[in-house]
Design a protein around this motif. Structure first.
Motif, PDB file in Angstrom:
ATOM      1  N   GLN A  41      48.608  28.408  48.055  1.00  0.00           N
ATOM      2  CA  GLN A  41      48.712  29.749  47.461  1.00  0.00           C
ATOM      3  C   GLN A  41      50.122  30.013  46.946  1.00  0.00           C
ATOM      4  OE1 GLN A  41      46.178  31.920  46.884  1.00  0.00           O
ATOM      5  NE2 GLN A  41      47.692  33.104  45.763  1.00  0.00           N
ATOM      6  N   GLY A  42      51.129  29.690  47.749  1.00  0.00           N
ATOM      7  CA  GLY A  42      52.519  29.890  47.330  1.00  0.00           C
ATOM      8  C   GLY A  42      52.884  29.035  46.128  1.00  0.00           C
ATOM      9  N   THR A  43      52.373  27.819  46.097  1.00  0.00           N
ATOM     10  CA  THR A  43      52.622  26.916  44.974  1.00  0.00           C
ATOM     11  C   THR A  43      51.978  27.447  43.713  1.00  0.00           C
ATOM     12  OG1 THR A  43      52.710  25.034  46.487  1.00  0.00           O
ATOM     13  CG2 THR A  43      52.315  24.543  44.155  1.00  0.00           C
ATOM     14  N   LEU A  44      50.739  27.863  43.831  1.00  0.00           N
ATOM     15  CA  LEU A  44      49.999  28.389  42.683  1.00  0.00           C
ATOM     16  C   LEU A  44      50.652  29.663  42.143  1.00  0.00           C
ATOM     17  CD1 LEU A  44      47.560  27.680  40.990  1.00  0.00           C
ATOM     18  CD2 LEU A  44      46.165  29.042  42.533  1.00  0.00           C
ATOM     19  N   GLU A  45      51.138  30.514  43.025  1.00  0.00           N
ATOM     20  CA  GLU A  45      51.834  31.730  42.589  1.00  0.00           C
ATOM     21  C   GLU A  45      53.049  31.388  41.732  1.00  0.00           C
ATOM     22  OE1 GLU A  45      52.765  33.958  46.128  1.00  0.00           O
ATOM     23  OE2 GLU A  45      50.650  34.436  46.512  1.00  0.00           O
ATOM     24  N   GLN A  46      53.848  30.416  42.200  1.00  0.00           N
ATOM     25  CA  GLN A  46      55.066  30.043  41.468  1.00  0.00           C
ATOM     26  C   GLN A  46      54.708  29.424  40.114  1.00  0.00           C
ATOM     27  OE1 GLN A  46      58.426  30.500  42.403  1.00  0.00           O
ATOM     28  NE2 GLN A  46      58.760  29.928  40.279  1.00  0.00           N
ATOM     29  N   CYS A  47      53.769  28.504  40.102  1.00  0.00           N
ATOM     30  CA  CYS A  47      53.406  27.838  38.849  1.00  0.00           C
ATOM     31  C   CYS A  47      52.784  28.827  37.860  1.00  0.00           C
ATOM     32  CB  CYS A  47      52.444  26.680  39.112  1.00  0.00           C
ATOM     33  SG  CYS A  47      53.278  25.174  39.638  1.00  0.00           S
ATOM     34  N   THR A  48      51.967  29.736  38.350  1.00  0.00           N
ATOM     35  CA  THR A  48      51.355  30.743  37.476  1.00  0.00           C
ATOM     36  C   THR A  48      52.430  31.644  36.880  1.00  0.00           C
ATOM     37  OG1 THR A  48      49.302  30.687  38.745  1.00  0.00           O
ATOM     38  CG2 THR A  48      49.665  32.616  37.373  1.00  0.00           C
ATOM     39  N   LYS A  49      53.383  32.053  37.723  1.00  0.00           N
ATOM     40  CA  LYS A  49      54.500  32.888  37.262  1.00  0.00           C
ATOM     41  C   LYS A  49      55.292  32.166  36.167  1.00  0.00           C
ATOM     42  CE  LYS A  49      58.613  33.544  39.121  1.00  0.00           C
ATOM     43  NZ  LYS A  49      59.605  33.527  40.103  1.00  0.00           N
ATOM     44  N   ASP A  50      55.446  30.844  36.330  1.00  0.00           N
ATOM     45  CA  ASP A  50      56.196  30.041  35.356  1.00  0.00           C
ATOM     46  C   ASP A  50      55.349  29.647  34.139  1.00  0.00           C
ATOM     47  OD1 ASP A  50      58.376  30.230  37.039  1.00  0.00           O
ATOM     48  OD2 ASP A  50      58.080  28.235  37.922  1.00  0.00           O
ATOM     49  N   GLY A  51      54.049  29.988  34.173  1.00  0.00           N
ATOM     50  CA  GLY A  51      53.177  29.706  33.035  1.00  0.00           C
ATOM     51  C   GLY A  51      52.548  28.320  33.032  1.00  0.00           C
ATOM     52  N   TYR A  52      52.477  27.680  34.199  1.00  0.00           N
ATOM     53  CA  TYR A  52      51.927  26.322  34.297  1.00  0.00           C
ATOM     54  C   TYR A  52      50.548  26.332  34.933  1.00  0.00           C
ATOM     55  CZ  TYR A  52      56.973  25.471  33.984  1.00  0.00           C
ATOM     56  OH  TYR A  52      58.297  25.497  33.619  1.00  0.00           O
ATOM     57  N   LYS A  53      49.677  25.506  34.411  1.00  0.00           N
ATOM     58  CA  LYS A  53      48.346  25.299  34.984  1.00  0.00           C
ATOM     59  C   LYS A  53      48.403  23.969  35.723  1.00  0.00           C
ATOM     60  CE  LYS A  53      46.086  27.873  31.340  1.00  0.00           C
ATOM     61  NZ  LYS A  53      45.108  27.850  30.260  1.00  0.00           N
ATOM     62  N   VAL A 120      57.317   9.688  39.829  1.00  0.00           N
ATOM     63  CA  VAL A 120      57.468  10.869  38.983  1.00  0.00           C
ATOM     64  C   VAL A 120      57.522  12.088  39.906  1.00  0.00           C
ATOM     65  CG1 VAL A 120      54.984  11.150  38.616  1.00  0.00           C
ATOM     66  CG2 VAL A 120      56.571  12.048  36.929  1.00  0.00           C
ATOM     67  N   GLY A 121      58.259  13.086  39.534  1.00  0.00           N
ATOM     68  CA  GLY A 121      58.440  14.258  40.381  1.00  0.00           C
ATOM     69  C   GLY A 121      57.169  15.064  40.596  1.00  0.00           C
ATOM     70  N   GLY A 122      57.160  15.832  41.677  1.00  0.00           N
ATOM     71  CA  GLY A 122      56.041  16.704  41.993  1.00  0.00           C
ATOM     72  C   GLY A 122      55.522  16.552  43.402  1.00  0.00           C
ATOM     73  N   GLU A 148      57.837  19.964  41.011  1.00  0.00           N
ATOM     74  CA  GLU A 148      58.536  19.988  42.294  1.00  0.00           C
ATOM     75  C   GLU A 148      59.044  21.383  42.647  1.00  0.00           C
ATOM     76  OE1 GLU A 148      62.365  17.851  44.292  1.00  0.00           O
ATOM     77  OE2 GLU A 148      60.895  16.528  43.312  1.00  0.00           O
ATOM     78  N   VAL A 149      59.487  22.147  41.658  1.00  0.00           N
ATOM     79  CA  VAL A 149      59.930  23.524  41.906  1.00  0.00           C
ATOM     80  C   VAL A 149      58.773  24.327  42.495  1.00  0.00           C
ATOM     81  CG1 VAL A 149      60.620  25.688  40.777  1.00  0.00           C
ATOM     82  CG2 VAL A 149      61.780  23.544  40.198  1.00  0.00           C
ATOM     83  N   ALA A 151      56.131  23.124  44.107  1.00  0.00           N
ATOM     84  CA  ALA A 151      55.833  22.593  45.441  1.00  0.00           C
ATOM     85  C   ALA A 151      56.794  23.163  46.476  1.00  0.00           C
ATOM     86  CB  ALA A 151      55.900  21.071  45.433  1.00  0.00           C
ATOM     87  N   ASN A 152      58.075  23.191  46.139  1.00  0.00           N
ATOM     88  CA  ASN A 152      59.073  23.744  47.065  1.00  0.00           C
ATOM     89  C   ASN A 152      58.848  25.225  47.318  1.00  0.00           C
ATOM     90  OD1 ASN A 152      60.624  21.458  47.791  1.00  0.00           O
ATOM     91  ND2 ASN A 152      61.617  21.494  45.793  1.00  0.00           N
ATOM     92  N   ALA A 153      58.397  25.952  46.306  1.00  0.00           N
ATOM     93  CA  ALA A 153      58.095  27.378  46.480  1.00  0.00           C
ATOM     94  C   ALA A 153      56.926  27.561  47.456  1.00  0.00           C
ATOM     95  CB  ALA A 153      57.769  28.021  45.141  1.00  0.00           C
ATOM     96  N   GLY A 154      55.931  26.690  47.372  1.00  0.00           N
ATOM     97  CA  GLY A 154      54.797  26.766  48.294  1.00  0.00           C
ATOM     98  C   GLY A 154      55.221  26.502  49.731  1.00  0.00           C
ATOM     99  N   ILE A 155      56.051  25.507  49.930  1.00  0.00           N
ATOM    100  CA  ILE A 155      56.541  25.194  51.275  1.00  0.00           C
ATOM    101  C   ILE A 155      57.402  26.340  51.797  1.00  0.00           C
ATOM    102  CG2 ILE A 155      57.993  23.641  52.631  1.00  0.00           C
ATOM    103  CD1 ILE A 155      57.054  21.374  50.700  1.00  0.00           C
TER     104      ILE A 155
END
Length: 163
Positions: A41-53, A120-122, A148-149, A151-155
């Motif tokens: 959930q935390g990872t998805l929140e960060q990626c969605t905020k950044d505009g990534y699917k 590769v990162g992630g 990776e950004v 992923a780190n937000a989710g953790i």
């Protein structure tokens, strides 16, 4: 004589207890379903905020998939790639971006021959204290550094639970 009998009984009791203690089950920390879902959930929140699917995979201490999510609008390969990033991070004990940098050196390039590792990162290890209890892999952002950004937000969302 009596003290000799008592000593023999005590020695027998200790001898019988030792094998039982040696057979005690091992206790270890691992990824729970609740923890995996909170990290996702935390990872998805960060990626969605950044505009990534993205697609996200959490592996447990043994490298088995504990949870996996394919994000809306992601490409088909992102599920497997997120798993491979998590696997790499778990088995190597480092981020998959660090693994990429290590294997860029021709002297370490042979490490890329390990089955199921990707450079590769992630992928990021998940630690409880200093103990690695699993890893997360994220795939779909435009570049492993951005994965990776997320992923780190989710953790970071569950950091208090991991102490």
């Amino acid at each position: 004589m009596r003290s000799l009998i008592i000593a023999a009984v005590m020695a027998s009791a200790i001898g019988l207890a030792a094998p039982a203690a040696a057979q005690a089950p091992e206790t270890e920390k691992n990824i729970s379903m609740g923890l995996a879902m909170a990290i996702i959930q935390g990872t998805l929140e960060q990626c969605t905020k950044d505009g990534y699917k993205v697609s996200i995979t959490i592996v447990d201490k043994a490298g088995n998939v504990a949870a996996q999510l394919r994000g809306d609008g992601t490409n088909p390969h992102t599920m497997e790639f997120s798993r491979l990033k998590a696997w790499t991070s778990r088995t190597r004990g480092q981020t998959s971006l660090e693994f990429m940098k290590v294997t860029a050196d021709p002297a370490n390039a042979y490490l890329r021959q390990i089955p199921n590792v990707v450079a590769v990162g992630g992928g990021v290890p998940i630690k409880a204290g200093n103990e690695i209890i699993g890893a997360i892999g994220v795939s779909g952002a435009p570049g492993g550094e951005k994965d990776e950004v997320c992923a780190n937000a989710g953790i970071a969302k569950v950091e208090a639970a991991l102490k």
